[in-house]
Design a protein around this motif. Structure first.
Motif, PDB file in Angstrom:
ATOM      1  N   HIS A 112       6.924   7.026  -5.879  1.00  0.00           N
ATOM      2  CA  HIS A 112       7.313   6.276  -4.682  1.00  0.00           C
ATOM      3  C   HIS A 112       6.107   5.623  -4.006  1.00  0.00           C
ATOM      4  O   HIS A 112       6.188   4.468  -3.551  1.00  0.00           O
ATOM      5  CB  HIS A 112       8.005   7.207  -3.692  1.00  0.00           C
ATOM      6  CG  HIS A 112       8.470   6.535  -2.433  1.00  0.00           C
ATOM      7  ND1 HIS A 112       9.693   5.905  -2.334  1.00  0.00           N
ATOM      8  CD2 HIS A 112       7.868   6.378  -1.212  1.00  0.00           C
ATOM      9  CE1 HIS A 112       9.832   5.395  -1.128  1.00  0.00           C
ATOM     10  NE2 HIS A 112       8.741   5.668  -0.427  1.00  0.00           N
ATOM     11  N   CYS A 113       4.989   6.343  -3.967  1.00  0.00           N
ATOM     12  CA  CYS A 113       3.827   5.868  -3.206  1.00  0.00           C
ATOM     13  C   CYS A 113       2.781   5.158  -4.066  1.00  0.00           C
ATOM     14  O   CYS A 113       1.899   4.480  -3.533  1.00  0.00           O
ATOM     15  CB  CYS A 113       3.165   7.036  -2.482  1.00  0.00           C
ATOM     16  SG  CYS A 113       4.233   7.857  -1.272  1.00  0.00           S
TER      17      CYS A 113
ATOM     18  N   ASN B  99      -2.158   7.947  -2.008  1.00  0.00           N
ATOM     19  CA  ASN B  99      -1.210   7.275  -1.118  1.00  0.00           C
ATOM     20  C   ASN B  99      -0.176   8.238  -0.558  1.00  0.00           C
ATOM     21  O   ASN B  99       0.275   8.083   0.578  1.00  0.00           O
ATOM     22  CB  ASN B  99      -0.513   6.139  -1.855  1.00  0.00           C
ATOM     23  CG  ASN B  99      -1.434   4.963  -2.125  1.00  0.00           C
ATOM     24  OD1 ASN B  99      -2.518   4.874  -1.551  1.00  0.00           O
ATOM     25  ND2 ASN B  99      -1.023   4.069  -3.003  1.00  0.00           N
ATOM     26  N   VAL B 100       0.200   9.232  -1.365  1.00  0.00           N
ATOM     27  CA  VAL B 100       1.169  10.231  -0.900  1.00  0.00           C
ATOM     28  C   VAL B 100       0.628  10.938   0.335  1.00  0.00           C
ATOM     29  O   VAL B 100       1.316  11.089   1.353  1.00  0.00           O
ATOM     30  CB  VAL B 100       1.481  11.266  -2.000  1.00  0.00           C
ATOM     31  CG1 VAL B 100       2.309  12.425  -1.438  1.00  0.00           C
ATOM     32  CG2 VAL B 100       2.225  10.621  -3.162  1.00  0.00           C
TER      33      VAL B 100
ATOM     34  N   LYS C 231      -1.651  10.005   2.313  1.00  0.00           N
ATOM     35  CA  LYS C 231      -2.015   9.089   3.399  1.00  0.00           C
ATOM     36  C   LYS C 231      -0.775   8.486   4.058  1.00  0.00           C
ATOM     37  O   LYS C 231      -0.874   7.805   5.084  1.00  0.00           O
ATOM     38  CB  LYS C 231      -2.899   7.959   2.866  1.00  0.00           C
ATOM     39  CG  LYS C 231      -4.250   8.402   2.315  1.00  0.00           C
ATOM     40  CD  LYS C 231      -5.162   8.934   3.386  1.00  0.00           C
ATOM     41  CE  LYS C 231      -6.538   9.291   2.832  1.00  0.00           C
ATOM     42  NZ  LYS C 231      -7.441   9.827   3.869  1.00  0.00           N
ATOM     43  N   GLU C 232       0.390   8.734   3.473  1.00  0.00           N
ATOM     44  CA  GLU C 232       1.637   8.149   3.965  1.00  0.00           C
ATOM     45  C   GLU C 232       2.116   8.878   5.224  1.00  0.00           C
ATOM     46  O   GLU C 232       1.800  10.043   5.447  1.00  0.00           O
ATOM     47  CB  GLU C 232       2.706   8.222   2.862  1.00  0.00           C
ATOM     48  CG  GLU C 232       4.022   7.542   3.170  1.00  0.00           C
ATOM     49  CD  GLU C 232       3.879   6.086   3.478  1.00  0.00           C
ATOM     50  OE1 GLU C 232       3.713   5.785   4.693  1.00  0.00           O
ATOM     51  OE2 GLU C 232       3.911   5.265   2.554  1.00  0.00           O
ATOM     52  N   LYS C 233       2.886   8.183   6.019  1.00  0.00           N
ATOM     53  CA  LYS C 233       3.475   8.799   7.203  1.00  0.00           C
ATOM     54  C   LYS C 233       4.534   9.815   6.792  1.00  0.00           C
ATOM     55  O   LYS C 233       5.316   9.570   5.870  1.00  0.00           O
ATOM     56  CB  LYS C 233       4.105   7.725   8.092  1.00  0.00           C
ATOM     57  CG  LYS C 233       3.108   6.742   8.679  1.00  0.00           C
ATOM     58  CD  LYS C 233       3.821   5.690   9.525  1.00  0.00           C
ATOM     59  CE  LYS C 233       2.811   4.703  10.123  1.00  0.00           C
ATOM     60  NZ  LYS C 233       3.499   3.642  10.900  1.00  0.00           N
ATOM     61  N   GLN C 234       4.570  10.932   7.482  1.00  0.00           N
ATOM     62  CA  GLN C 234       5.488  12.006   7.126  1.00  0.00           C
ATOM     63  C   GLN C 234       6.945  11.562   7.236  1.00  0.00           C
ATOM     64  O   GLN C 234       7.761  11.908   6.380  1.00  0.00           O
ATOM     65  CB  GLN C 234       5.240  13.225   8.015  1.00  0.00           C
ATOM     66  CG  GLN C 234       3.871  13.852   7.814  1.00  0.00           C
ATOM     67  CD  GLN C 234       3.713  15.163   8.542  1.00  0.00           C
ATOM     68  OE1 GLN C 234       4.697  15.836   8.850  1.00  0.00           O
ATOM     69  NE2 GLN C 234       2.478  15.553   8.834  1.00  0.00           N
TER      70      GLN C 234
ATOM     71  N   THR D 282       8.152   8.708   6.713  1.00  0.00           N
ATOM     72  CA  THR D 282       8.473   7.836   5.573  1.00  0.00           C
ATOM     73  C   THR D 282       8.793   8.666   4.340  1.00  0.00           C
ATOM     74  O   THR D 282       9.754   8.392   3.611  1.00  0.00           O
ATOM     75  CB  THR D 282       7.298   6.885   5.274  1.00  0.00           C
ATOM     76  OG1 THR D 282       7.037   6.083   6.429  1.00  0.00           O
ATOM     77  CG2 THR D 282       7.626   5.977   4.101  1.00  0.00           C
ATOM     78  N   LEU D 283       7.995   9.700   4.106  1.00  0.00           N
ATOM     79  CA  LEU D 283       8.205  10.553   2.935  1.00  0.00           C
ATOM     80  C   LEU D 283       9.527  11.317   3.025  1.00  0.00           C
ATOM     81  O   LEU D 283      10.176  11.577   2.011  1.00  0.00           O
ATOM     82  CB  LEU D 283       7.044  11.537   2.781  1.00  0.00           C
ATOM     83  CG  LEU D 283       5.669  10.932   2.473  1.00  0.00           C
ATOM     84  CD1 LEU D 283       4.619  12.030   2.351  1.00  0.00           C
ATOM     85  CD2 LEU D 283       5.700  10.104   1.196  1.00  0.00           C
TER      86      LEU D 283
END
Length: 367
Positions: free
Chosen positions: A29-30, A35-36, A38-41, A43-44
């Motif tokens: 996905h990321c 990127n995983v 660093k992604e917003k929670q 969003t995940l």
């Protein structure tokens, strides 16, 4: 893989409650492990199967701290890492949904252009099982298979010693990290195996052996091979679990039959009776069912051919398989920008021309 990405892959691998299936889902996905993390929670959490519990463990700062220590060990010991998105990762494991996102490799393992089979069974091997195992591997020598097992007592180490005796590569899949040796009495075989194969594990260097680790180990044993062979087993045992895993991966499973009254033949007899394994009475059974004889003959025939005429699309597909190795039908279709029905026709034509061969699991390979 770049050092920074490896650090984040290790952190993702270490996160509690994530597992390889969700880790792959997150990376897909990321785009990368970095990127995983660093992604917003929020969003995940929109990803199917990724909930608040998973997120909480995913962003535990301890994961990165532990990953830094493991990365330092990997660099100091020159441990090779095999990442599931890269070419050097075992091809067949790429198609296992729960295959590890990262493997650690020690030794001289070369899985390219070799058939790979796993041989497992009881730790209390009998003289019948030992004789069958040694003879089987000796008779398969001309096909140059790689023998995979779990480095355990009994059938496992018998198969690996027989592989070494016949100058075949052998791979021991460990249920612990590289700083552990189990069983300790097998330490004397490690150097020889490393010189003619080696060891794989998805456990960190200081991960100790636990009963739960064997199940994780067994999925690699089953997933890395085109076929799993059970030499001897009681009615219950780890090798039967490996057979079940291999069946779930749609791989060939073979079992050596024995007398109904023999304790360590009951598991194999049941596998055969329940149609969970094909009967294996000699090397001929394996060679015929895996089409090794046909492949050898075909390869020799192709080597005699100097020129094969291909049209533009056939050349496109063939070049893709040469560059990328074994690939599934839908992957070939996607990367060559061809519809499935057209790809199927092209692959059939290439097979008839003797330069592509089909493999189990809708895989195709250039010869």
């Amino acid at each position: 893989m770049l050092e920074e990405e490896l650090l984040y892959v290790l952190a993702l691998q270490r996160a509690k409650g994530i597992g390889d299936i969700n880790a792959k889902k997150l990376i897909s996905h990321c785009g990368s492990a970095k990127n995983v993390l660093k992604e917003k929670q929020q969003t995940l959490q929109k990803i199917n199967g990724i909930g608040a519990f998973t997120i909480r463990h995913l962003f535990d700062i301890k994961n990165l701290k532990d990953a830094e220590k493991e990365l330092k060990y990997i660099q100091q010991k020159a441990i090779e890492t095999l990442y599931f998105k890269e070419k050097d990762y075992p091809e067949k494991l790429k198609h296992c949904i729960d295959g590890p996102i990262l493997l650690f490799k020690d030794g001289t393992i070369n899985l390219l252009n070799h058939p790979v089979i796993s041989i497992v069974g009881t730790r209390k091997i009998t003289s019948y099982g030992r004789t069958f195992c040694e003879k089987l591997i000796e008779e398969l020598k001309s096909y140059n298979p790689i023998i995979v097992s779990g480095f355990a007592y009994g059938v496992d180490i018998c198969a690996q010693k027989a592989a070494l005796k016949n100058n075949l590569q052998t791979v021991g899949v460990l249920a612990h990290g590289f700083e552990e040796i189990y069983p300790k009495s097998h330490k004397k075989y490690m150097a020889q195996i490393n010189n003619n194969g080696g060891f794989l594990t998805d456990f960190w260097h200081n991960d100790a052996l636990t009963r739960e680790n064997f199940l994780k180990r067994n999925r690699i044993v089953a997933g890395i091979s085109e076929a799993t062979i059970i030499i001897e087993s009681a009615e219950k045992g780890g090798s039967l679990v490996t057979a079940d895993i291999a069946n779930s991966y749609n791989r060939d499973v073979f079992a050596v039959p024995g007398r109904a009254s023999d304790t360590y033949s009951k598991g194999c007899n049941n596998l055969i009776k329940q149609n969970k394994a094909a009967i294996l009475t000699s090397s001929k059974d394996l060679i015929e069912m895996l089409n090794w004889e046909l492949e050898t003959t075909l390869t020799k025939t192709i080597q005699k051919q100097l020129f094969v005429e291909l049209d533009e699309i056939e050349q496109l597909v063939y070049d893709f398989l040469v560059d990328e190795g074994k690939k599934m039908l839908d992957v070939i279709s996607l990367n060559c920008n061809l519809p499935i029905h057209k790809t199927t026709t092209v692959l059939f034509n290439l097979e008839m021309k003797g330069i592509v061969k089909p493999l189990p699991g809708k895989l195709f390979e250039a010869i």
